[in-house]
Design a protein around this motif. Structure first.
Motif, mmCIF file in Angstrom:
data_model
loop_
_atom_site.group_PDB
_atom_site.id
_atom_site.type_symbol
_atom_site.label_atom_id
_atom_site.label_comp_id
_atom_site.label_asym_id
_atom_site.label_seq_id
_atom_site.Cartn_x
_atom_site.Cartn_y
_atom_site.Cartn_z
ATOM 1 N N VAL A 1 0.838 -1.201 0.000
ATOM 2 C CA VAL A 1 0.000 0.000 0.000
ATOM 3 C C VAL A 1 0.875 1.253 0.000
ATOM 4 C CG1 VAL A 1 -1.608 1.376 1.402
ATOM 5 C CG2 VAL A 1 -2.038 -1.072 1.035
ATOM 6 N N TRP A 2 1.865 1.305 0.889
ATOM 7 C CA TRP A 2 2.732 2.487 0.970
ATOM 8 C C TRP A 2 3.558 2.653 -0.303
ATOM 9 C CZ3 TRP A 2 1.427 6.068 4.177
ATOM 10 C CH2 TRP A 2 0.735 5.728 5.341
ATOM 11 N N GLU A 3 3.990 1.539 -0.913
ATOM 12 C CA GLU A 3 4.720 1.620 -2.184
ATOM 13 C C GLU A 3 3.833 2.205 -3.283
ATOM 14 O OE1 GLU A 3 6.014 -2.377 -2.918
ATOM 15 O OE2 GLU A 3 7.472 -2.337 -1.266
ATOM 16 N N LEU A 4 2.575 1.798 -3.321
ATOM 17 C CA LEU A 4 1.652 2.320 -4.336
ATOM 18 C C LEU A 4 1.403 3.819 -4.121
ATOM 19 C CD1 LEU A 4 -0.835 -0.680 -4.540
ATOM 20 C CD2 LEU A 4 0.652 0.152 -6.388
ATOM 21 N N ILE A 5 1.235 4.251 -2.885
ATOM 22 C CA ILE A 5 1.061 5.680 -2.592
ATOM 23 C C ILE A 5 2.254 6.455 -3.134
ATOM 24 C CG2 ILE A 5 1.006 7.427 -0.761
ATOM 25 C CD1 ILE A 5 -0.505 5.281 0.952
ATOM 26 N N ASP A 6 3.466 5.975 -2.817
ATOM 27 C CA ASP A 6 4.687 6.679 -3.232
ATOM 28 C C ASP A 6 4.878 6.684 -4.738
ATOM 29 O OD1 ASP A 6 5.297 7.282 -0.599
ATOM 30 O OD2 ASP A 6 6.723 5.629 -0.374
ATOM 31 N N SER A 7 4.493 5.616 -5.411
ATOM 32 C CA SER A 7 4.756 5.554 -6.845
ATOM 33 C C SER A 7 3.666 6.220 -7.680
ATOM 34 C CB SER A 7 4.979 4.114 -7.300
ATOM 35 O OG SER A 7 3.811 3.351 -7.131
ATOM 36 N N ILE A 8 2.409 6.159 -7.247
ATOM 37 C CA ILE A 8 1.328 6.786 -8.018
ATOM 38 C C ILE A 8 1.262 8.286 -7.729
ATOM 39 C CG2 ILE A 8 -1.153 6.820 -8.472
ATOM 40 C CD1 ILE A 8 -1.173 3.785 -7.854
ATOM 41 N N LYS A 9 1.422 8.676 -6.477
ATOM 42 C CA LYS A 9 1.551 10.069 -6.017
ATOM 43 C C LYS A 9 0.284 10.914 -6.008
ATOM 44 C CE LYS A 9 6.452 10.665 -7.067
ATOM 45 N NZ LYS A 9 6.897 10.087 -5.837
ATOM 46 N N GLY B 1 -0.237 1.219 -15.766
ATOM 47 C CA GLY B 1 0.341 0.046 -15.115
ATOM 48 C C GLY B 1 -0.696 -0.898 -14.533
ATOM 49 N N HIS B 2 -1.983 -0.573 -14.718
ATOM 50 C CA HIS B 2 -3.074 -1.383 -14.183
ATOM 51 C C HIS B 2 -2.926 -1.583 -12.671
ATOM 52 C CE1 HIS B 2 -4.861 -2.484 -18.081
ATOM 53 N NE2 HIS B 2 -3.625 -2.419 -18.515
ATOM 54 N N ARG B 3 -2.662 -0.456 -11.964
ATOM 55 C CA ARG B 3 -2.518 -0.486 -10.505
ATOM 56 C C ARG B 3 -3.507 0.515 -9.909
ATOM 57 N NH1 ARG B 3 3.120 1.111 -8.887
ATOM 58 N NH2 ARG B 3 2.596 2.844 -10.244
ATOM 59 N N TYR B 4 -4.254 0.057 -8.901
ATOM 60 C CA TYR B 4 -5.288 0.883 -8.298
ATOM 61 C C TYR B 4 -5.262 0.692 -6.788
ATOM 62 C CZ TYR B 4 -6.678 0.565 -13.139
ATOM 63 O OH TYR B 4 -6.673 0.579 -14.511
ATOM 64 N N LEU B 5 -5.590 1.773 -6.076
ATOM 65 C CA LEU B 5 -5.566 1.738 -4.614
ATOM 66 C C LEU B 5 -6.667 2.635 -4.083
ATOM 67 C CD1 LEU B 5 -4.147 1.188 -1.829
ATOM 68 C CD2 LEU B 5 -2.671 3.143 -2.366
ATOM 69 N N SER B 6 -7.431 2.130 -3.143
ATOM 70 C CA SER B 6 -8.457 2.910 -2.461
ATOM 71 C C SER B 6 -8.156 2.868 -0.972
ATOM 72 C CB SER B 6 -9.840 2.308 -2.736
ATOM 73 O OG SER B 6 -10.823 2.978 -1.986
ATOM 74 N N ILE B 7 -8.162 4.037 -0.335
ATOM 75 C CA ILE B 7 -7.888 4.123 1.102
ATOM 76 C C ILE B 7 -9.036 4.867 1.770
ATOM 77 C CG2 ILE B 7 -6.367 5.090 2.874
ATOM 78 C CD1 ILE B 7 -4.066 4.802 0.895
#
Length: 160
Positions: free
Chosen positions: A9-17, A76-82
């Motif tokens: 999760v933290w890696e996705l936050i840092d990379s998607i921004k 990159g087909h990457r998604y995150l919901s917080i």
């Protein structure tokens, strides 16, 4: 060291921004979303944003502090919901620490008295993480030919 779901999760936050910050409007019955630049600080279990005290989102958070952050990297087909809770604080040292030259699009400099910090503490996250566009496309094509269900990456729910 093995990577766990919270690490991802933290890696996705840092990379998607960038995230769409979703708040409740002043009446609490409608949702509003706007793009914001996220600054994840895992060691503090917090995501920070620079915000302007004159904008409605700050007032909305004062009324209802429940927010959602939606991150999307379609290439990159990457998604995150917080989901989490937000507070608006006047922290001049944090403003200076998060300041970037691109912020000049909104304020003259980091000393602008209208800049505030929006602090989000995550409670739950959900991510969809594929191996990338090319691999995903190949797997989908193979599944179409064989009639099988493709394995398109990881999907996890994460509690903080």
């Amino acid at each position: 060291m093995p990577r766990n779901d919270q690490d991802r999760v933290w890696e996705l936050i840092d990379s998607i921004k960038f995230a769409m910050l979703v708040t409740h409007d002043g009446n609490g019955d409608e949702l509003r979303a706007r793009p914001m630049h996220a600054h994840g600080k895992r060691e503090e279990d917090t995501i920070y944003f620079l915000t302007d005290r004159r904008h409605h989102k700050d007032d909305e958070i004062q009324i209802n502090d429940n927010v959602c952050l939606a991150f999307s990297d379609t290439s990159g087909h990457r998604y995150l919901s917080i989901s989490g809770t937000a507070t608006v604080v006047d922290d001049r040292a944090r403003v200076r620490a998060l300041w970037e030259p691109s912020n000049k699009a909104f304020w003259d400099d980091e000393n602008d008295p209208d800049i505030r910090i929006l602090r989000v503490r995550p409670a739950m996250a959900e991510f969809w993480d594929s191996p990338g566009k090319i691999v995903t496309s190949v797997k989908m094509a193979a599944a179409a030919v064989t009639g099988s269900k493709p394995e398109l990456g990881e999907h996890r729910k994460v509690t903080f």
